[in-house]
Write a protein that holds these residues in place. Sequence first.
Motif, PDB file in Angstrom:
ATOM      1  N   UNK A  31       2.942   6.211  -2.957  1.00 33.73           N
ATOM      2  CA  UNK A  31       3.993   7.187  -3.279  1.00 33.73           C
ATOM      3  C   UNK A  31       4.676   6.910  -4.611  1.00 33.73           C
ATOM      4  N   UNK A  32       4.240   5.876  -5.309  1.00 33.90           N
ATOM      5  CA  UNK A  32       4.885   5.528  -6.577  1.00 33.90           C
ATOM      6  C   UNK A  32       3.950   5.615  -7.774  1.00 33.90           C
ATOM      7  N   UNK A  33       2.767   5.037  -7.647  1.00 33.18           N
ATOM      8  CA  UNK A  33       1.924   4.806  -8.822  1.00 33.18           C
ATOM      9  C   UNK A  33       1.532   6.093  -9.538  1.00 33.18           C
ATOM     10  N   UNK A  34       1.344   7.181  -8.804  1.00 32.88           N
ATOM     11  CA  UNK A  34       0.872   8.417  -9.422  1.00 32.88           C
ATOM     12  C   UNK A  34       1.958   9.370  -9.867  1.00 32.88           C
ATOM     13  N   UNK A  35       3.202   8.895  -9.965  1.00 31.00           N
ATOM     14  CA  UNK A  35       4.280   9.829 -10.292  1.00 31.00           C
ATOM     15  C   UNK A  35       4.072  10.522 -11.641  1.00 31.00           C
ATOM     16  N   UNK A  36       3.685   9.771 -12.641  1.00 36.27           N
ATOM     17  CA  UNK A  36       3.488  10.402 -13.945  1.00 36.27           C
ATOM     18  C   UNK A  36       2.236  11.269 -13.959  1.00 36.27           C
ATOM     19  N   UNK A  37       1.228  10.887 -13.170  1.00 37.13           N
ATOM     20  CA  UNK A  37       0.023  11.724 -13.058  1.00 37.13           C
ATOM     21  C   UNK A  37       0.391  13.148 -12.655  1.00 37.13           C
ATOM     22  N   UNK A  38       1.261  13.280 -11.647  1.00 31.46           N
ATOM     23  CA  UNK A  38       1.547  14.593 -11.082  1.00 31.46           C
ATOM     24  C   UNK A  38       2.848  15.212 -11.602  1.00 31.46           C
ATOM     25  N   UNK A  39       3.824  14.387 -11.973  1.00 29.72           N
ATOM     26  CA  UNK A  39       5.102  14.915 -12.444  1.00 29.72           C
ATOM     27  C   UNK A  39       5.216  14.913 -13.963  1.00 29.72           C
ATOM     28  N   UNK A  96       0.811  -1.220   0.000  1.00 32.05           N
ATOM     29  CA  UNK A  96       0.000   0.000   0.000  1.00 32.05           C
ATOM     30  C   UNK A  96       0.841   1.266   0.000  1.00 32.05           C
ATOM     31  N   UNK A  97       1.812   1.357   0.912  1.00 29.94           N
ATOM     32  CA  UNK A  97       2.582   2.596   1.002  1.00 29.94           C
ATOM     33  C   UNK A  97       3.368   2.852  -0.270  1.00 29.94           C
ATOM     34  N   UNK A  98       3.950   1.790  -0.833  1.00 28.17           N
ATOM     35  CA  UNK A  98       4.681   1.970  -2.084  1.00 28.17           C
ATOM     36  C   UNK A  98       3.745   2.410  -3.195  1.00 28.17           C
ATOM     37  N   UNK A  99       2.558   1.842  -3.243  1.00 24.79           N
ATOM     38  CA  UNK A  99       1.599   2.244  -4.268  1.00 24.79           C
ATOM     39  C   UNK A  99       1.216   3.713  -4.117  1.00 24.79           C
ATOM     40  N   UNK A 101      -7.072  -3.815  -5.367  1.00 25.21           N
ATOM     41  CA  UNK A 101      -7.126  -4.683  -6.538  1.00 25.21           C
ATOM     42  C   UNK A 101      -6.282  -4.194  -7.691  1.00 25.21           C
ATOM     43  N   UNK A 102      -5.671  -3.009  -7.548  1.00 31.19           N
ATOM     44  CA  UNK A 102      -4.762  -2.532  -8.599  1.00 31.19           C
ATOM     45  C   UNK A 102      -3.343  -2.324  -8.090  1.00 31.19           C
ATOM     46  N   UNK A 103      -3.147  -2.345  -6.755  1.00 34.10           N
ATOM     47  CA  UNK A 103      -1.794  -2.172  -6.227  1.00 34.10           C
ATOM     48  C   UNK A 103      -1.051  -3.505  -6.236  1.00 34.10           C
ATOM     49  N   UNK A 104       0.238  -3.436  -6.391  1.00 33.35           N
ATOM     50  CA  UNK A 104       1.036  -4.655  -6.389  1.00 33.35           C
ATOM     51  C   UNK A 104       1.335  -5.114  -4.973  1.00 33.35           C
ATOM     52  N   UNK A 105       1.555  -6.408  -4.861  1.00 32.39           N
ATOM     53  CA  UNK A 105       1.815  -7.050  -3.580  1.00 32.39           C
ATOM     54  C   UNK A 105       3.185  -6.712  -3.006  1.00 32.39           C
ATOM     55  N   UNK A 106       4.063  -6.183  -3.851  1.00 37.74           N
ATOM     56  CA  UNK A 106       5.449  -5.969  -3.439  1.00 37.74           C
ATOM     57  C   UNK A 106       6.029  -4.752  -4.137  1.00 37.74           C
ATOM     58  N   UNK A 107       7.209  -4.343  -3.690  1.00 42.79           N
ATOM     59  CA  UNK A 107       7.957  -3.276  -4.355  1.00 42.79           C
ATOM     60  C   UNK A 107       8.647  -3.924  -5.549  1.00 42.79           C
ATOM     61  N   UNK A 139     -10.882  14.351  -9.778  1.00 41.01           N
ATOM     62  CA  UNK A 139      -9.596  13.694  -9.550  1.00 41.01           C
ATOM     63  C   UNK A 139      -9.874  12.458  -8.714  1.00 41.01           C
ATOM     64  N   UNK A 140      -9.829  11.309  -9.346  1.00 39.64           N
ATOM     65  CA  UNK A 140     -10.049  10.064  -8.617  1.00 39.64           C
ATOM     66  C   UNK A 140      -8.836   9.762  -7.744  1.00 39.64           C
ATOM     67  N   UNK A 141      -9.080   9.061  -6.655  1.00 45.14           N
ATOM     68  CA  UNK A 141      -7.964   8.592  -5.833  1.00 45.14           C
ATOM     69  C   UNK A 141      -8.083   7.080  -5.699  1.00 45.14           C
ATOM     70  N   UNK A 142      -7.295   6.359  -6.479  1.00 47.62           N
ATOM     71  CA  UNK A 142      -7.308   4.903  -6.334  1.00 47.62           C
ATOM     72  C   UNK A 142      -5.906   4.317  -6.205  1.00 47.62           C
ATOM     73  N   UNK A 143      -4.977   5.128  -5.711  1.00 46.92           N
ATOM     74  CA  UNK A 143      -3.632   4.609  -5.473  1.00 46.92           C
ATOM     75  C   UNK A 143      -3.638   3.547  -4.374  1.00 46.92           C
ATOM     76  N   UNK A 144      -4.664   3.566  -3.516  1.00 46.20           N
ATOM     77  CA  UNK A 144      -4.769   2.565  -2.460  1.00 46.20           C
ATOM     78  C   UNK A 144      -5.912   1.590  -2.713  1.00 46.20           C
ATOM     79  N   UNK A 145      -6.305   1.461  -3.955  1.00 45.02           N
ATOM     80  CA  UNK A 145      -7.255   0.421  -4.347  1.00 45.02           C
ATOM     81  C   UNK A 145      -6.513  -0.912  -4.323  1.00 45.02           C
TER      82      UNK A 145
END
Length: 450
Positions: free
Chosen positions: A330-338, A325-328, A442-448, A434-440
Amino acid sequence: MSGLLSVISNPNYVRDHWKDDDFFGYQFLNGINPRLIQRCKALPENFPVCSNVLFQEEIKNGNIFLCDYKILDGVETNTINEKKQYLAAPLVLLRLDGGKMKPIAIQLKQTPGQDNPVFRPTDRSDWLLAKIFVRSADFNLHELNSHLLSTHLLADVFAVSLKRNLPMVHPLYKLLIPHFRYTLFINSEARKSLISKDGTFTKFAASGGEGMLTILRRSLETLTYRSLCIKDDIKDRGLEDVPNFYYKEDGEKLWDIIHRFVEEMLGLYYKDDNQVKQDCEVQNWILDIFKHGFLSCKEHGIPDKFESLPDLVKFVTMVMYTCSAQHSAVNTGQYDFYGWMPNGPSSLQLPPPTTKGEVTQKRILATFPNMETTVNAMSTVWLLSNTFGDAVHLGDYPQKQFTEECSRLKIRAFQRELKKLSTEINDRNKNMEIKYNYLDPLVMENSVSI
């Protein structure tokens, strides 16, 4: 590679709104770095904002918030193409107004003085440039502290210690090993391609090089066990009742789901606290983490032994949450915002303004990074935001480490809870711009793994 999962309904949203104060404030709650903002109980002595009785009343009522980038103060900055780069260490004051977090004051350096003005929304072009320096500071702090250190490097510590100390038949090994899938490999690649002498971050970020090491050292010094446990972290920052804080809302629900699962799974194998105390393999695992991950420093709050089953459950919950969860978050939305460079420049080419009223559009454009830096930063965050075709999501256990039916029943119940939370998140997101599903889950990965 299966592509990007963008949470922003309109792909041009950041481009169209990056100048807006509402969006600037929104990102401290639900952007790519939601771990910095805290409720302001008293103005810092080095932030001389002129405060009247009404302002003090706002602080008393809990409506004023602070973001302090003091970790960046005095950091040696990079030189890119023989040109010195700049990185601010700002203080940002925000006010909760009508359910929205709005910036009300920015100071770009830590030491107050005549050459370090406090910028306000009425300062127009000065205000925009001040926000750009904040966004660039946030990019650098986020990548090194919230992302690299607090997820990738910690996952390394947890994984290596697990492999050193626990046999493959141990129930804790079986429970945690799916959360370290590809982690050692991806971190090895990151050391070579991102933070090595010739790495992309080293070459194209303001904090690349010696500054990067300084930030990582300072970040480790301030890292605590409580900051890794989202419910403790939110409480310590005074953010329990902040509205429209989806990182908190989804994260706390997910923490509870993982905690229940861990509690039930470990309860199958440990019947009381003494069994935990007497498990030398588990005790060696946590001692190894304490010694080599946190340098035997008790100030971090990391335990060096487990005294009870609840202690073990909480720590294992933190490990699973950090790696998924935490990695998702702070990681998944990088291209969304940057992906829109002005909203998160990796570096800036001119120093922060020292007086008001002199900023022009020409100066703002000259402050932005050059094209080579921009392209390399954008391509990197695009890559890091991707998901891959063989991704294993939270709650999926294709290797079936546990074969006992009692364990399989707990896993299926865990999967049902995750699916229910995913449905709740998607239902909420339907009418959000602005949807927030970085902590969904079913779409976050199990690991880094990226």
